[in-house]
Design an enzyme around this catalytic site. Structure first.
Site, PDB file in Angstrom:
ATOM      1  N   ARG A 209       0.827  -1.217   0.000  1.00 19.67           N
ATOM      2  CA  ARG A 209       0.000   0.000   0.000  1.00 19.67           C
ATOM      3  C   ARG A 209       0.858   1.263   0.000  1.00 19.67           C
ATOM      4  O   ARG A 209       0.492   2.268   0.620  1.00 19.67           O
ATOM      5  CB  ARG A 209      -0.963   0.006   1.193  1.00 19.67           C
TER       6      ARG A 209
ATOM      7  N   ARG B 134      -3.741   6.387   0.472  1.00 20.61           N
ATOM      8  CA  ARG B 134      -4.330   7.559   1.113  1.00 20.61           C
ATOM      9  C   ARG B 134      -3.396   8.326   2.041  1.00 20.61           C
ATOM     10  O   ARG B 134      -3.670   9.464   2.392  1.00 20.61           O
ATOM     11  CB  ARG B 134      -5.592   7.148   1.878  1.00 20.61           C
TER      12      ARG B 134
ATOM     13  N   ARG C  22      -7.645  11.794  -5.712  1.00 26.73           N
ATOM     14  CA  ARG C  22      -8.835  11.082  -5.232  1.00 26.73           C
ATOM     15  C   ARG C  22      -9.992  12.042  -4.968  1.00 26.73           C
ATOM     16  O   ARG C  22     -11.148  11.670  -5.133  1.00 26.73           O
ATOM     17  CB  ARG C  22      -8.428  10.321  -3.980  1.00 26.73           C
TER      18      ARG C  22
ATOM     19  N   ASP D  73      -6.532  -2.903  -7.512  1.00 26.62           N
ATOM     20  CA  ASP D  73      -7.120  -3.496  -6.313  1.00 26.62           C
ATOM     21  C   ASP D  73      -7.404  -4.977  -6.542  1.00 26.62           C
ATOM     22  O   ASP D  73      -7.715  -5.379  -7.664  1.00 26.62           O
ATOM     23  CB  ASP D  73      -8.411  -2.769  -5.926  1.00 26.62           C
TER      24      ASP D  73
ATOM     25  N   TYR E 245     -14.673 -11.804   0.516  1.00 26.20           N
ATOM     26  CA  TYR E 245     -15.381 -10.562   0.162  1.00 26.20           C
ATOM     27  C   TYR E 245     -16.709 -10.862  -0.536  1.00 26.20           C
ATOM     28  O   TYR E 245     -17.704 -10.165  -0.360  1.00 26.20           O
ATOM     29  CB  TYR E 245     -14.506  -9.680  -0.737  1.00 26.20           C
TER      30      TYR E 245
HETATM   31  O1  1CP Z   1       0.515   0.721  -3.230  1.00 28.99           O
HETATM   32  C1  1CP Z   1      -0.400  -0.088  -3.255  1.00 28.99           C
HETATM   33  O2  1CP Z   1      -0.313  -1.181  -2.661  1.00 28.99           O
HETATM   34  C2  1CP Z   1      -1.625   0.296  -4.000  1.00 28.99           C
HETATM   35  C3  1CP Z   1      -2.363  -0.758  -4.722  1.00 28.99           C
HETATM   36  C4  1CP Z   1      -3.342  -1.572  -3.858  1.00 28.99           C
HETATM   37  C5  1CP Z   1      -3.198  -2.898  -3.466  1.00 28.99           C
HETATM   38  C6  1CP Z   1      -1.973  -3.773  -3.647  1.00 28.99           C
HETATM   39  C7  1CP Z   1      -4.621  -1.144  -3.425  1.00 28.99           C
HETATM   40  C8  1CP Z   1      -5.173   0.214  -3.588  1.00 28.99           C
HETATM   41  N1  1CP Z   1      -5.268  -2.212  -2.863  1.00 28.99           N
HETATM   42  C9  1CP Z   1      -4.405  -3.282  -2.866  1.00 28.99           C
HETATM   43  C10 1CP Z   1      -4.682  -4.642  -2.397  1.00 28.99           C
HETATM   44  C11 1CP Z   1      -5.860  -4.895  -1.557  1.00 28.99           C
HETATM   45  N2  1CP Z   1      -7.124  -4.412  -1.666  1.00 28.99           N
HETATM   46  C12 1CP Z   1      -5.846  -5.820  -0.498  1.00 28.99           C
HETATM   47  C13 1CP Z   1      -4.651  -6.643  -0.107  1.00 28.99           C
HETATM   48  C14 1CP Z   1      -3.718  -5.834   0.737  1.00 28.99           C
HETATM   49  C15 1CP Z   1      -4.153  -5.670   2.168  1.00 28.99           C
HETATM   50  O3  1CP Z   1      -4.405  -6.685   2.825  1.00 28.99           O
HETATM   51  O4  1CP Z   1      -4.181  -4.518   2.616  1.00 28.99           O
HETATM   52  C16 1CP Z   1      -7.126  -5.846   0.069  1.00 28.99           C
HETATM   53  C17 1CP Z   1      -7.592  -6.675   1.234  1.00 28.99           C
HETATM   54  C18 1CP Z   1      -7.958  -4.956  -0.690  1.00 28.99           C
HETATM   55  C19 1CP Z   1      -9.401  -4.700  -0.485  1.00 28.99           C
HETATM   56  C20 1CP Z   1      -9.738  -3.262  -0.308  1.00 28.99           C
HETATM   57  N3  1CP Z   1      -9.484  -2.283  -1.223  1.00 28.99           N
HETATM   58  C21 1CP Z   1     -10.361  -2.644   0.802  1.00 28.99           C
HETATM   59  C22 1CP Z   1     -10.907  -3.359   2.020  1.00 28.99           C
HETATM   60  C23 1CP Z   1      -9.889  -3.572   3.086  1.00 28.99           C
HETATM   61  C24 1CP Z   1     -10.514  -4.312   4.261  1.00 28.99           C
HETATM   62  O5  1CP Z   1     -10.154  -3.989   5.399  1.00 28.99           O
HETATM   63  O6  1CP Z   1     -11.351  -5.212   4.050  1.00 28.99           O
HETATM   64  C25 1CP Z   1     -10.439  -1.270   0.543  1.00 28.99           C
HETATM   65  C26 1CP Z   1     -10.996  -0.198   1.439  1.00 28.99           C
HETATM   66  C27 1CP Z   1      -9.877  -1.065  -0.741  1.00 28.99           C
HETATM   67  C28 1CP Z   1      -9.746   0.227  -1.433  1.00 28.99           C
HETATM   68  C29 1CP Z   1      -8.384   0.642  -1.820  1.00 28.99           C
HETATM   69  N4  1CP Z   1      -7.482  -0.132  -2.540  1.00 28.99           N
HETATM   70  C30 1CP Z   1      -6.353   0.610  -2.795  1.00 28.99           C
HETATM   71  C31 1CP Z   1      -6.559   1.909  -2.228  1.00 28.99           C
HETATM   72  C32 1CP Z   1      -5.595   3.061  -2.337  1.00 28.99           C
HETATM   73  C33 1CP Z   1      -7.821   1.915  -1.625  1.00 28.99           C
HETATM   74  C34 1CP Z   1      -8.466   3.085  -0.901  1.00 28.99           C
HETATM   75  C35 1CP Z   1      -9.454   3.656  -1.820  1.00 28.99           C
HETATM   76  C36 1CP Z   1      -9.776   5.097  -1.523  1.00 28.99           C
HETATM   77  O7  1CP Z   1      -9.025   5.960  -1.975  1.00 28.99           O
HETATM   78  O8  1CP Z   1     -10.796   5.339  -0.889  1.00 28.99           O
END
Ligand code: 1CP
Length: 366
Positions: free
Chosen positions: A44, A48, A57, A93, A176
């Site tokens: 990540r 954000r 965003r 994502d 999910y």
């Molecule tokens: O630098 C990076 O890693 C950015 C790319 C990236 C990756 C690798 C994003 C952007 N998401 C992910 C993977 C991801 N997405 C995972 C695996 C990593 C982890 O465990 O943290 C998971 C579980 C998700 C699912 C997801 N995407 C959620 C839910 C998390 C949960 O607690 O259940 C959410 C809120 C997102 C949105 C998301 N994905 C990425 C960003 C920057 C965001 C936030 C979106 C926003 O700007 O509101």
């Protein structure tokens, strides 16, 4: 200050990366070869906590950013350059693949993702009919923005910086779909799994087939390594992992042959051996296990990635430094080590701490 930052460890940033891509410290570490410094990137790292991202965003929904290849490239490259990470991870994502499989995907402000069956979003995935209705994904046709994003990122990224692609592991993706979004206890997923093993296996097989095509298409488009995120696998007992998840993860991980695969999970320290055996040349470990212990259990033939607690980045530089040193000491110059967090960067993390962390890892290296 800038010069000081760039010249830590007797190497400026250019010198650190003045090698062909295949000899980059990150890719060497994936192959368990010795590296001149410890490579570091952060899960990540584009997100954000970074103002550049929040500004984009403010004007775009998360999904529209993911579906715009030029912005995907901009976000990916900006994050890597800002923190000087030794690898970039594509801005995307894990949940995007579920849309062409037949789920309605939305990101609801404050509530996280919502996943419902059907184009209009009937309800979370529950029945055999729901599972039977899921489509196999032809990723090149249905997720073209991902591959175009990879191509544009590769053009804009410094040539010796490896680019990582990624996907969710089948258990984490299934959770999910069944929970309808994020969960704390994954009880609906585990109920679904125990209630009807046949139905569960059909679901996971469909996820595995689509994810194999998806990751291979990312490799075709130009990523240098991939990470498979099994973020919520720690909700399972060792027996559940063995019986319901291991064979499916193994099939997925063994089907990606052309680039190194990082297999990442959290809260899985009571079945780390099995998790590692499922596959991946690199095992991503979280902060709930010590690196030294993880190494003993995973063995010397695989590389390890991890494992600073992301919460530590919310403290002060002295505390961060202490923890970085502790972890690097445990890594003990072993070939096949990639510094990372135990889970993703938290949104409230000060960007200066992230920049300082990368510097500390580079500086420490003998
Ligand atoms: O630098 C990076 O890693 C950015 C790319 C990236 C990756 C690798 C994003 C952007 N998401 C992910 C993977 C991801 N997405 C995972 C695996 C990593 C982890 O465990 O943290 C998971 C579980 C998700 C699912 C997801 N995407 C959620 C839910 C998390 C949960 O607690 O259940 C959410 C809120 C997102 C949105 C998301 N994905 C990425 C960003 C920057 C965001 C936030 C979106 C926003 O700007 O509101």
């Amino acid at each position: 200050m800038q010069n000081e930052i760039q010249e830590n460890n007797g190497m400026n940033v250019r010198a650190r990366h003045a090698v062909p891509l295949s000899d980059s410290a990150f890719l060497k570490a994936c192959r368990c070869e010795k590296t001149p410094f410890v490579p570091v990137w952060l899960m990540r790292q584009a997100g954000r906590y970074m103002k550049d991202y929040r500004d984009l965003r403010d004007k775009n929904s998360f999904l529209s950013l993911c579906k715009n290849p030029s912005l995907v490239a901009e976000i990916t490259v900006t994050a890597q350059e800002k923190i000087k990470a030794d690898a970039a991870i594509l801005f995307s994502d894990i949940l995007l693949i579920l849309e062409p499989m037949g789920m309605k995907l939305e990101y609801v402000k404050g509530d996280g993702p919502s996943l419902l069956v059907g184009a209009h979003g009937r309800a979370p995935l529950r029945s055999s009919a729901d599972v039977d209705g899921l489509k196999n994904v032809d990723p090149v046709k249905s997720l073209p923005f991902v591959f175009e994003g990879i191509k544009q990122t590769r053009q804009r990224l410094y040539s010796a910086i490896p680019l990582l692609g990624f996907a969710g592991a089948p258990f984490t993706l299934a959770s999910y779909m069944i929970e309808g979004g994020s969960s704390k206890d994954f009880s609906l997923t585990r109920k679904f799994m125990h209630e009807d093993r046949g139905r569960w296996n059909i679901l996971l097989k469909k996820l595995v087939q689509s994810t194999i095509s998806y990751l291979n298409a990312q490799v075709d488009a130009g990523v240098d390594a991939v990470q498979v995120f099994d973020s919520w696998v720690g909700a399972l007992s060792p027996e559940e992992y063995r019986d319901f998840v291991y064979p499916h993860s193994k099939e997925l991980l063994e089907s990606i042959k052309r680039v190194p695969v990082i297999h990442f999970g959290t809260k899985n320290s009571n079945f780390l051996e099995m998790f590692s055996e499922a596959g991946g040349q690199v095992i991503g470990v979280d902060h709930r296990v010590s690196l030294a212990d993880a190494w003993k259990r995973i063995g010397p033939s695989k590389a390890i990635q991890g494992n600073l607690d992301p919460e530590i980045l919310l403290t002060d530089l002295a505390t961060i430094k202490k923890e970085v040193r502790r972890i690097l000491k445990e890594a003990a110059n072993r070939p096949g080590y990639i510094f990372n967090l135990g889970h993703g960067v938290l949104p409230q993390t000060p960007v200066e701490n992230v920049i300082a962390l990368v510097e500390m890892v580079h500086e420490y290296t003998p």
